[in-house]
Design an enzyme around this catalytic site. Structure first.
Site, PDB file in Angstrom:
ATOM      1  N   GLY A   1     -23.123 -10.693 -21.940  1.00 40.87           N
ATOM      2  CA  GLY A   1     -22.186 -10.230 -22.963  1.00 40.87           C
ATOM      3  C   GLY A   1     -21.846  -8.769 -22.754  1.00 40.87           C
ATOM      4  O   GLY A   1     -22.534  -8.053 -22.023  1.00 40.87           O
TER       5      GLY A   1
ATOM      6  N   GLN B   1     -16.230   4.644 -24.823  1.00 34.94           N
ATOM      7  CA  GLN B   1     -15.963   4.558 -26.263  1.00 34.94           C
ATOM      8  C   GLN B   1     -16.241   3.146 -26.736  1.00 34.94           C
ATOM      9  O   GLN B   1     -15.471   2.219 -26.506  1.00 34.94           O
ATOM     10  CB  GLN B   1     -14.510   4.916 -26.567  1.00 34.94           C
TER      11      GLN B   1
ATOM     12  N   SER C   1     -25.906 -14.433 -29.702  1.00 38.33           N
ATOM     13  CA  SER C   1     -24.816 -13.825 -30.467  1.00 38.33           C
ATOM     14  C   SER C   1     -25.295 -12.483 -31.024  1.00 38.33           C
ATOM     15  O   SER C   1     -26.052 -11.760 -30.349  1.00 38.33           O
ATOM     16  CB  SER C   1     -24.392 -14.787 -31.580  1.00 38.33           C
TER      17      SER C   1
ATOM     18  N   TYR D   1     -16.043  -6.518 -30.597  1.00 36.28           N
ATOM     19  CA  TYR D   1     -17.381  -7.086 -30.414  1.00 36.28           C
ATOM     20  C   TYR D   1     -17.743  -7.998 -31.592  1.00 36.28           C
ATOM     21  O   TYR D   1     -18.179  -9.143 -31.393  1.00 36.28           O
ATOM     22  CB  TYR D   1     -18.413  -5.961 -30.269  1.00 36.28           C
TER      23      TYR D   1
ATOM     24  N   LYS E   1     -18.257 -12.188 -31.499  1.00 36.49           N
ATOM     25  CA  LYS E   1     -19.505 -12.876 -31.826  1.00 36.49           C
ATOM     26  C   LYS E   1     -19.294 -13.859 -32.985  1.00 36.49           C
ATOM     27  O   LYS E   1     -19.931 -14.906 -33.030  1.00 36.49           O
ATOM     28  CB  LYS E   1     -20.610 -11.864 -32.144  1.00 36.49           C
TER      29      LYS E   1
ATOM     30  N   VAL F   1     -32.265  -4.411 -29.756  1.00 33.72           N
ATOM     31  CA  VAL F   1     -33.238  -4.426 -28.655  1.00 33.72           C
ATOM     32  C   VAL F   1     -32.985  -3.259 -27.688  1.00 33.72           C
ATOM     33  O   VAL F   1     -31.830  -2.962 -27.351  1.00 33.72           O
ATOM     34  CB  VAL F   1     -33.129  -5.757 -27.864  1.00 33.72           C
TER      35      VAL F   1
HETATM   36  N1  LIG Z   1     -29.377  -5.213 -27.100  1.00 32.27           N
HETATM   37  C1  LIG Z   1     -29.114  -5.476 -28.360  1.00 32.27           C
HETATM   38  O1  LIG Z   1     -29.553  -4.751 -29.275  1.00 32.27           O
HETATM   39  C2  LIG Z   1     -28.294  -6.694 -28.725  1.00 32.27           C
HETATM   40  C3  LIG Z   1     -28.094  -6.949 -30.099  1.00 32.27           C
HETATM   41  C4  LIG Z   1     -27.370  -8.080 -30.460  1.00 32.27           C
HETATM   42  C5  LIG Z   1     -26.881  -8.934 -29.486  1.00 32.27           C
HETATM   43  N2  LIG Z   1     -27.071  -8.663 -28.167  1.00 32.27           N
HETATM   44  C6  LIG Z   1     -26.520  -9.599 -27.186  1.00 32.27           C
HETATM   45  O2  LIG Z   1     -27.510  -9.960 -26.249  1.00 32.27           O
HETATM   46  C7  LIG Z   1     -26.891 -10.259 -24.987  1.00 32.27           C
HETATM   47  C8  LIG Z   1     -27.564  -9.451 -23.883  1.00 32.27           C
HETATM   48  O3  LIG Z   1     -27.462  -8.079 -24.234  1.00 32.27           O
HETATM   49  P1  LIG Z   1     -28.286  -6.925 -23.491  1.00 32.27           P
HETATM   50  O4  LIG Z   1     -28.705  -5.991 -24.538  1.00 32.27           O
HETATM   51  O5  LIG Z   1     -29.276  -7.516 -22.573  1.00 32.27           O
HETATM   52  O6  LIG Z   1     -27.087  -6.249 -22.675  1.00 32.27           O
HETATM   53  P2  LIG Z   1     -27.083  -5.499 -21.268  1.00 32.27           P
HETATM   54  O7  LIG Z   1     -28.378  -4.870 -21.015  1.00 32.27           O
HETATM   55  O8  LIG Z   1     -25.842  -4.682 -21.290  1.00 32.27           O
HETATM   56  O9  LIG Z   1     -26.908  -6.710 -20.212  1.00 32.27           O
HETATM   57  C9  LIG Z   1     -25.738  -7.473 -20.245  1.00 32.27           C
HETATM   58  C10 LIG Z   1     -25.845  -8.573 -19.206  1.00 32.27           C
HETATM   59  O10 LIG Z   1     -24.650  -9.359 -19.251  1.00 32.27           O
HETATM   60  C11 LIG Z   1     -24.096  -9.421 -17.936  1.00 32.27           C
HETATM   61  N3  LIG Z   1     -22.631  -9.535 -17.979  1.00 32.27           N
HETATM   62  C12 LIG Z   1     -21.758  -8.802 -18.694  1.00 32.27           C
HETATM   63  N4  LIG Z   1     -20.495  -9.199 -18.458  1.00 32.27           N
HETATM   64  C13 LIG Z   1     -20.581 -10.210 -17.561  1.00 32.27           C
HETATM   65  C14 LIG Z   1     -19.621 -11.020 -16.905  1.00 32.27           C
HETATM   66  N5  LIG Z   1     -18.301 -10.866 -17.139  1.00 32.27           N
HETATM   67  N6  LIG Z   1     -20.043 -11.974 -16.040  1.00 32.27           N
HETATM   68  C15 LIG Z   1     -21.361 -12.122 -15.796  1.00 32.27           C
HETATM   69  N7  LIG Z   1     -22.335 -11.385 -16.369  1.00 32.27           N
HETATM   70  C16 LIG Z   1     -21.936 -10.425 -17.241  1.00 32.27           C
HETATM   71  C17 LIG Z   1     -24.518  -8.103 -17.286  1.00 32.27           C
HETATM   72  O11 LIG Z   1     -24.369  -8.178 -15.882  1.00 32.27           O
HETATM   73  P3  LIG Z   1     -24.110  -6.824 -15.019  1.00 32.27           P
HETATM   74  O12 LIG Z   1     -25.458  -6.218 -14.760  1.00 32.27           O
HETATM   75  O13 LIG Z   1     -23.431  -7.307 -13.798  1.00 32.27           O
HETATM   76  O14 LIG Z   1     -23.223  -5.934 -15.852  1.00 32.27           O
HETATM   77  C18 LIG Z   1     -25.956  -8.030 -17.768  1.00 32.27           C
HETATM   78  O15 LIG Z   1     -26.770  -8.894 -17.015  1.00 32.27           O
HETATM   79  C19 LIG Z   1     -25.398  -9.943 -25.153  1.00 32.27           C
HETATM   80  O16 LIG Z   1     -24.691 -11.133 -25.389  1.00 32.27           O
HETATM   81  C20 LIG Z   1     -25.378  -9.043 -26.377  1.00 32.27           C
HETATM   82  O17 LIG Z   1     -24.147  -9.098 -27.056  1.00 32.27           O
HETATM   83  C21 LIG Z   1     -27.763  -7.562 -27.760  1.00 32.27           C
END
Ligand SMILES: NC(=O)c1ccc[n+]([C@@H]2O[C@H](COP(=O)([O-])OP(=O)(O)OC[C@H]3O[C@@H](n4cnc5c(N)ncnc54)[C@H](OP(=O)(O)O)[C@@H]3O)[C@@H](O)[C@H]2O)c1
Length: 235
Positions: A86, A93, A140, A157, A161, A190
């Site tokens: 995601g 920004q 999500s 965003y 979701k 996270v």
């Molecule tokens: N972290 C939080 O606090 C939080 C809170 C609520 C929800 N979420 C959700 O949890 C999920 C994972 O988040 P995260 O915190 O782990 O984010 P992250 O550290 O930014 O990692 C995002 C991952 O998604 C991959 N990705 C993004 N766009 C892509 C595309 N077009 N095709 C293939 N892979 C793609 C990235 O690959 P690359 O390395 O190639 O960019 C990376 O592996 C997301 O759906 C996010 O919305 C996260």
């Protein structure tokens, strides 16, 4: 179990890979950028037979088809699909408040966060249907909850979701007869690249909680929106 995790090279997806592979499962982890997979490669060195790395751009239908072809040539059933990849808006920004948002940004974020998981679910149905207890997990965010919405901000965003939440709920209804459980999770705030280092919980806490919740819910619970600790959330 055979498990496919999108966005498996960093953050939440990577932690799912670590925890599931260490329990003896067969994992297919997708990555987009081949320069960003050093951690995945070192895990693969420890579990060469159980971890398979696959290139996938989730918003590209050909890439999704290709990924399916590779996985389906190696396994005869898929037990768990985790749509984790995601994005949160573009560039530095992150916040696009009313009056500053760009339609292109909304389209891009919707494409990755909502349309792509739906496409991947559709593509992988034939393999999921062959499992005795297939599950789809869509990662999500609470930011997509209309019921909890108190502060505004990032239109693209949050709405992407919300759309994913609706897709998940509808799939849960459509897939009930095929015995496929569909659950939607807020992983918590996270500490990842997206969440930032001031976030509330570690990837380890989030994913341990979600794994417990995934297996304590059954087909009867399909269609629920859950917090990382298993608590039900309002849509
Ligand atoms: N972290 C939080 O606090 C939080 C809170 C609520 C929800 N979420 C959700 O949890 C999920 C994972 O988040 P995260 O915190 O782990 O984010 P992250 O550290 O930014 O990692 C995002 C991952 O998604 C991959 N990705 C993004 N766009 C892509 C595309 N077009 N095709 C293939 N892979 C793609 C990235 O690959 P690359 O390395 O190639 O960019 C990376 O592996 C997301 O759906 C996010 O919305 C996260």
């Amino acid at each position: 179990m055979n498990i496919f995790i999108t966005g498996g090279n960093r953050g939440i997806g990577l932690e799912f890979v670590k925890q599931f592979v260490s329990k003896g499962n067969t994992i297919f982890a997708s990555y987009r950028n081949p320069n960003g997979i050093s951690e995945l490669e070192s895990i693969k060195a420890t579990y060469p037979n159980n971890l398979h790395l696959i290139s996938l751009e989730v918003s590209n239908p050909e890439s999704v088809q290709n990924c399916y072809n590779i996985i389906s040539s190696q396994i005869s059933k898929l037990d768990l699909l985790i749509n984790c990849a995601g994005i949160i808006s573009g560039g530095s920004q992150r916040n696009y408040p009313l009056g500053t948002m760009a339609a292109e940004d909304i389209q891009r974020v919707f494409s990755v966060n909502a349309i792509s998981p739906l496409r991947i679910c559709e593509q992988f149905l034939p393999l999921l249907e062959k499992s005795d207890m297939p599950r789809i997990i869509n990662i999500s965010s609470k930011m997509g909850s209309i019921g909890l919405k108190k502060v505004t901000g990032n239109y693209s965003y949050c709405a992407s979701k919300s759309a994913l939440n609706m897709f998940s709920k509808m799939m849960a209804i459509d897939l009930q007869d095929k015995n496929i459980t569909v659950l939607t999770f807020h992983p918590g705030w996270v500490r990842t690249d997206m969440g930032g280092q001031n976030a509330e919980i570690s990837p380890s806490e989030s994913i341990s909680g979600m794994i417990t919740a995934i297996f304590s819910h059954t087909l009867e619970d399909s269609g629920k929106f859950l917090d990382w600790n298993g608590k039900e959330l309002p849509w």
